[in-house]
Design a protein around this motif. Structure first.
Motif, PDB file in Angstrom:
ATOM      1  N   LEU A  38       0.824  -1.207   0.000  1.00  0.00           N
ATOM      2  CA  LEU A  38       0.000   0.000   0.000  1.00  0.00           C
ATOM      3  C   LEU A  38       0.868   1.270   0.000  1.00  0.00           C
ATOM      4  O   LEU A  38       0.607   2.177  -0.794  1.00  0.00           O
ATOM      5  CB  LEU A  38      -0.977  -0.011   1.176  1.00  0.00           C
ATOM      6  CG  LEU A  38      -1.893   1.212   1.293  1.00  0.00           C
ATOM      7  CD1 LEU A  38      -2.712   1.431   0.013  1.00  0.00           C
ATOM      8  CD2 LEU A  38      -2.807   1.066   2.499  1.00  0.00           C
ATOM      9  N   TRP A  42       0.894   4.268  -2.923  1.00  0.00           N
ATOM     10  CA  TRP A  42       0.812   5.718  -2.702  1.00  0.00           C
ATOM     11  C   TRP A  42       1.996   6.426  -3.361  1.00  0.00           C
ATOM     12  O   TRP A  42       1.835   7.493  -3.949  1.00  0.00           O
ATOM     13  CB  TRP A  42       0.748   6.038  -1.204  1.00  0.00           C
ATOM     14  CG  TRP A  42      -0.620   5.880  -0.628  1.00  0.00           C
ATOM     15  CD1 TRP A  42      -1.037   4.936   0.276  1.00  0.00           C
ATOM     16  CD2 TRP A  42      -1.773   6.680  -0.915  1.00  0.00           C
ATOM     17  NE1 TRP A  42      -2.368   5.108   0.567  1.00  0.00           N
ATOM     18  CE2 TRP A  42      -2.851   6.184  -0.151  1.00  0.00           C
ATOM     19  CE3 TRP A  42      -2.005   7.778  -1.749  1.00  0.00           C
ATOM     20  CZ2 TRP A  42      -4.123   6.727  -0.191  1.00  0.00           C
ATOM     21  CZ3 TRP A  42      -3.281   8.327  -1.788  1.00  0.00           C
ATOM     22  CH2 TRP A  42      -4.312   7.809  -1.014  1.00  0.00           C
ATOM     23  N   GLU A  76      -7.749   2.331  -3.339  1.00  0.00           N
ATOM     24  CA  GLU A  76      -9.097   2.315  -2.766  1.00  0.00           C
ATOM     25  C   GLU A  76      -9.432   0.918  -2.238  1.00  0.00           C
ATOM     26  O   GLU A  76      -9.957   0.767  -1.137  1.00  0.00           O
ATOM     27  CB  GLU A  76     -10.121   2.751  -3.827  1.00  0.00           C
ATOM     28  CG  GLU A  76     -11.521   2.991  -3.287  1.00  0.00           C
ATOM     29  CD  GLU A  76     -12.322   1.717  -3.088  1.00  0.00           C
ATOM     30  OE1 GLU A  76     -13.146   1.677  -2.145  1.00  0.00           O
ATOM     31  OE2 GLU A  76     -12.135   0.748  -3.849  1.00  0.00           O
ATOM     32  N   CYS A  78      -7.318  -1.428  -1.242  1.00  0.00           N
ATOM     33  CA  CYS A  78      -6.489  -1.699  -0.062  1.00  0.00           C
ATOM     34  C   CYS A  78      -7.035  -0.985   1.169  1.00  0.00           C
ATOM     35  O   CYS A  78      -7.123  -1.577   2.248  1.00  0.00           O
ATOM     36  CB  CYS A  78      -5.044  -1.265  -0.312  1.00  0.00           C
ATOM     37  SG  CYS A  78      -4.144  -2.343  -1.436  1.00  0.00           S
ATOM     38  N   GLU A  79      -7.398   0.282   0.999  1.00  0.00           N
ATOM     39  CA  GLU A  79      -7.918   1.056   2.133  1.00  0.00           C
ATOM     40  C   GLU A  79      -9.281   0.537   2.594  1.00  0.00           C
ATOM     41  O   GLU A  79      -9.534   0.409   3.781  1.00  0.00           O
ATOM     42  CB  GLU A  79      -8.015   2.541   1.762  1.00  0.00           C
ATOM     43  CG  GLU A  79      -6.680   3.215   1.531  1.00  0.00           C
ATOM     44  CD  GLU A  79      -5.885   3.457   2.810  1.00  0.00           C
ATOM     45  OE1 GLU A  79      -6.413   3.251   3.921  1.00  0.00           O
ATOM     46  OE2 GLU A  79      -4.711   3.853   2.695  1.00  0.00           O
ATOM     47  N   THR A  80     -10.154   0.204   1.656  1.00  0.00           N
ATOM     48  CA  THR A  80     -11.506  -0.252   1.984  1.00  0.00           C
ATOM     49  C   THR A  80     -11.511  -1.638   2.615  1.00  0.00           C
ATOM     50  O   THR A  80     -12.245  -1.895   3.566  1.00  0.00           O
ATOM     51  CB  THR A  80     -12.393  -0.266   0.719  1.00  0.00           C
ATOM     52  OG1 THR A  80     -12.438   1.058   0.190  1.00  0.00           O
ATOM     53  CG2 THR A  80     -13.797  -0.741   1.024  1.00  0.00           C
ATOM     54  N   GLU A  82      -8.774  -3.285   3.860  1.00  0.00           N
ATOM     55  CA  GLU A  82      -7.617  -3.476   4.748  1.00  0.00           C
ATOM     56  C   GLU A  82      -6.601  -4.466   4.175  1.00  0.00           C
ATOM     57  O   GLU A  82      -6.092  -5.350   4.867  1.00  0.00           O
ATOM     58  CB  GLU A  82      -8.079  -3.899   6.138  1.00  0.00           C
ATOM     59  CG  GLU A  82      -8.964  -2.848   6.803  1.00  0.00           C
ATOM     60  CD  GLU A  82      -9.450  -3.239   8.188  1.00  0.00           C
ATOM     61  OE1 GLU A  82      -8.944  -4.247   8.742  1.00  0.00           O
ATOM     62  OE2 GLU A  82     -10.324  -2.550   8.698  1.00  0.00           O
TER      63      GLU A  82
END
Length: 156
Positions: A38, A42, A76, A78-80, A82
């Protein structure tokens, strides 16, 4: 009226042209799977743009709307959900876009390092190159160079 053999020959040549065109399209879209963490995604997002001025004048423009979109969707996801990492399928053009912008010494606050990203890109490019035919030049081949590289490498 044309003979049947002339028609078959014309059809065979047309089909051969379609196969060669199809082979060319397959070569253009050949992709390699590369997994990024992740923080590395970024880092890629910091650099990979969706367009540049005069992109048509570049053989491989250092921008890609599709790659920019894939990176955004990967972040998105990865963030959503986890996720700690995500695998992108990258074309030669995508790999060159990343190589163009990411610098070896770049580091992000989240811990991503440009050098690690570039090494992943270089490995994917190496996989693509290994399928290329040999040439008759007088310079050293990749295998010759890597055979002697054990004594001359960057330990960092």
């Amino acid at each position: 009226m044309q003979s049947a053999s002339a028609n078959r020959k014309r059809l065979r040549l047309a089909n051969q042209g379609k196969r060669e065109e199809g082979d060319l399209k397959m070569a253009e879209i050949e992709r390699r799977a590369v997994t990024f963490s992740l923080p590395e995604l970024w880092l890629l997002h910091d650099f990979v743009r969706h367009e540049i001025p005069e992109a048509k004048s570049w053989r491989y423009p250092p921008a890609s709307e599709d790659l920019n979109e894939e990176i955004a969707l990967a972040i998105e996801a990865c963030e959503t959900h986890e996720l700690t990492d995500y695998t992108l399928l990258l074309s030669k053009g995508d790999l060159l876009v990343i190589d163009y912008f990411v610098r070896r010494d770049h580091k992000t606050p989240e811990g991503a390092a440009g050098k690690k990203v570039l090494l992943k890109v270089f490995r994917a490019r190496k996989e693509m190159m290994s399928e290329m035919p040999a040439h008759d030049g007088d310079d050293r081949t990749y295998r010759e160079v890597t055979r002697h590289a054990a004594t001359d490498h960057d330990a960092g």
